[in-house]
Design a protein around this motif. Structure first.
Motif, PDB file in Angstrom:
ATOM      1  N   ALA A 146      66.675 -46.310  58.298  1.00 51.34           N
ATOM      2  CA  ALA A 146      68.076 -46.225  58.727  1.00 51.34           C
ATOM      3  C   ALA A 146      68.170 -46.190  60.245  1.00 51.34           C
ATOM      4  O   ALA A 146      69.015 -46.870  60.850  1.00 51.34           O
ATOM      5  CB  ALA A 146      68.725 -44.982  58.124  1.00 51.34           C
ATOM      6  N   VAL A 150      70.032 -49.135  62.671  1.00 47.31           N
ATOM      7  CA  VAL A 150      71.119 -48.816  63.589  1.00 47.31           C
ATOM      8  C   VAL A 150      70.670 -48.975  65.040  1.00 47.31           C
ATOM      9  O   VAL A 150      71.490 -49.194  65.933  1.00 47.31           O
ATOM     10  CB  VAL A 150      71.639 -47.388  63.321  1.00 47.31           C
ATOM     11  CG1 VAL A 150      72.665 -46.960  64.355  1.00 47.31           C
ATOM     12  CG2 VAL A 150      72.263 -47.328  61.937  1.00 47.31           C
ATOM     13  N   SER A 326      77.823 -44.999  65.910  1.00 43.95           N
ATOM     14  CA  SER A 326      76.943 -45.693  64.958  1.00 43.95           C
ATOM     15  C   SER A 326      75.733 -44.819  64.628  1.00 43.95           C
ATOM     16  O   SER A 326      75.313 -44.726  63.469  1.00 43.95           O
ATOM     17  CB  SER A 326      76.476 -47.026  65.538  1.00 43.95           C
ATOM     18  OG  SER A 326      77.526 -47.948  65.633  1.00 43.95           O
ATOM     19  N   SER A 330      74.924 -43.180  60.981  1.00 41.55           N
ATOM     20  CA  SER A 330      73.659 -43.365  60.249  1.00 41.55           C
ATOM     21  C   SER A 330      73.108 -42.023  59.785  1.00 41.55           C
ATOM     22  O   SER A 330      72.591 -41.899  58.675  1.00 41.55           O
ATOM     23  CB  SER A 330      72.640 -44.083  61.136  1.00 41.55           C
ATOM     24  OG  SER A 330      72.176 -43.241  62.174  1.00 41.55           O
ATOM     25  N   GLY A 382      77.536 -47.755  61.506  1.00 44.28           N
ATOM     26  CA  GLY A 382      76.295 -47.001  61.393  1.00 44.28           C
ATOM     27  C   GLY A 382      75.974 -46.660  59.951  1.00 44.28           C
ATOM     28  O   GLY A 382      74.828 -46.803  59.503  1.00 44.28           O
ATOM     29  N   SER A 383      76.980 -46.223  59.213  1.00 43.08           N
ATOM     30  CA  SER A 383      76.773 -45.884  57.807  1.00 43.08           C
ATOM     31  C   SER A 383      76.398 -47.106  56.986  1.00 43.08           C
ATOM     32  O   SER A 383      75.477 -47.063  56.157  1.00 43.08           O
ATOM     33  CB  SER A 383      78.052 -45.244  57.252  1.00 43.08           C
ATOM     34  OG  SER A 383      77.916 -44.947  55.889  1.00 43.08           O
ATOM     35  N   ALA A 386      72.871 -48.679  58.179  1.00 37.59           N
ATOM     36  CA  ALA A 386      71.756 -47.786  57.891  1.00 37.59           C
ATOM     37  C   ALA A 386      71.414 -47.783  56.410  1.00 37.59           C
ATOM     38  O   ALA A 386      70.262 -47.571  56.021  1.00 37.59           O
ATOM     39  CB  ALA A 386      72.093 -46.367  58.350  1.00 37.59           C
TER      40      ALA A 386
END
Length: 465
Positions: A146, A150, A326, A330, A382-383, A386
């Protein structure tokens, strides 16, 4: 971690993070420098834009080939060779402006050649992720993957204002010398801390598949990237689409005939791998469409009073909250993913980016609204990005990791190009020659539709499983 691998050093993971972050920074050497390149070299903005296009095209072509070739014992030399090419490219680009004293065309040609070499950096992130899967113990793979995914986004976001500032202070050469120092440091650490792999069976890379995929990717991305200059129905655009479509059809036909293809399309869009791959394409389109439209909003100042009228330096700073959030996104996605299925985290990330799109469409009269949108978009990006490699690694065998991640990366590049082109096209169709608020809101509505589609794809994939 298998016993056959050399044990990683304490700096193994930081080295991989630097590798992916440096990739993002090197890629950011294109967009913010285009106006400066045009001014320093005495060329048009359209000609200077090729310094950005050339790097993306080179990376999109090289990434799947590097992902397939760099397996086992070949990964370390491929990564090191790729970094050496990036260093050579940054040196070449840094030296290019000095050649303008003889010829502007020569200077631009050398700069574009340097940017092509720098495009190899785009193929290194999937190899860093594959190395993490091979070397690290199982409980560390998810968090590190992850962070690496990112790292590319954060590096580009932080590199955008940084390289713009360096270029403003010292010119184009200074920005590329900065890139040279960064990639040299990355090369030194990678040489020292990327472990050698044990010998293993080497998958065959068929020349016919490689050529067809390269031609298809090059023609399609080049056609998409030129739609804003030539138009969608220009004979040159249609010709590139035709060549790309025929080459793609030939590549798919060859791929489905072989047991060990360059990219396993049977598994890429079936089963557990389908959701992360389709989401990569849609999320890439939505992300770049949003970023492109935001840059228009921040910098434009029309006679009607629409637009924020900020200089390019301020536009670059818009990506700082995006990058910072971001990283936070993550970390949150990992925390949530440890408690629920990571597949259920993916639509949450897409929904956060959708919220940022809707928010900016409804309110865009002040800089703080653009900053708020970027913060929300950063959380969503980011989510989302990741979670993608974590899901993909679970869906493919260990030997296919680098190839699968590289293909996922190419889907992102295609999404980037499509999203940027579609956003500008919708803005122009609704606004006319001068961007206005109606065109901006319409383009943001299209972007929102892309994110709704991404959420629908993920939710359906979860329900099917």
């Amino acid at each position: 971690m298998t016993a056959e691998w050399d044990p990683p050093t304490p700096l193994f993971v930081p080295t991989l993070i630097l590798l992916t972050t440096a990739t993002g920074v090197v890629s950011s050497l294109g967009a913010p420098l285009v106006p400066t390149i045009a001014a320093e070299l005495g060329v048009s903005l359209g000609a200077a834009q090729w310094t950005l296009t050339a790097s993306l095209l080179a990376g999109a072509v090289a990434t799947p080939l590097m992902g397939r070739f760099a397996v086992g014992a070949r990964r370390r030399p491929v990564v090191l060779a790729g970094l050496m090419l990036v260093v050579a490219g940054t040196v070449l680009a840094a030296a290019a402006p000095a050649m303008a004293r003889w010829s502007d065309d020569l200077s631009l040609g050398v700069l574009i050649a340097g940017r092509v070499a720098q495009g190899m950096a785009l193929g290194l992130a999937p190899l860093a992720m594959a190395a993490a899967r091979d070397v690290l113990p199982a409980h560390r793979i998810g968090p590190v993957m992850a962070a690496l995914s990112v790292g590319t986004v954060a590096g580009a976001g932080l590199g955008y204002p940084l390289t713009a500032l360096v270029a403003q202070l010292g010119g184009v050469s200074a920005a590329f010398w900065f890139g040279t120092v960064l990639t040299l440091a990355t090369l030194a650490l990678t040489w020292r801390h990327l472990p050698a792999a044990p010998p293993c069976p080497r998958p065959r890379v068929r020349t016919s598949e490689a050529v067809l995929l390269s031609v298809a990717t090059l023609a399609l991305l080049l056609g998409i990237s030129q739609t804003t200059t030539w138009g969608w129905v220009d004979p040159r655009t249609l010709g590139l689409f035709a060549v790309g479509g025929l080459a793609m059809a030939g590549w798919v036909w060859l791929t489905l005939r072989h047991d060990e293809p360059l990219i396993d399309l049977r598994s890429a869009f079936r089963g557990a791998a389908a959701a992360p791959n389709i989401t990569a394409l849609l999320a890439g389109a939505g992300m770049y469409m949003g970023l492109t439209l935001l840059m228009v909003l921040v910098q434009v100042d029309t006679p009607s009073g629409w637009g924020l009228g900020q200089p390019v330096a301020v536009a670059g700073l818009m990506l700082v909250p995006y990058s910072a959030m971001s990283v936070l996104g993550s970390r949150i996605s990992l925390w949530v993913g440890a408690r629920i299925s990571p597949g259920r985290v993916l639509p949450i990330g897409c929904a956060l980016y959708l919220a940022s799109t809707v928010q900016l469409a409804l309110g865009h009269d002040h800089v703080w609204q653009a900053l708020l949108s970027m913060a929300l978009a950063g959380l969503g990006s980011g989510s989302t990005f990741a979670t993608l490699p974590v899901l993909l690694v679970r869906a493919v065998p260990a030997g296919e990791t680098s190839s699968a991640l590289a293909f996922n990366q190419v889907l992102r590049y295609i999404g980037f190009s499509v999203g940027s082109a579609v956003g500008v096209t919708v803005l122009g169709l609704v606004s006319g020659p001068v961007p206005d608020e109606h065109g901006f809101v319409a383009a943001m509505a299209v972007n929102a539709g892309v994110w709704v589609l991404a959420i629908g794809v993920v939710v359906r994939a979860i329900a099917a499983r």
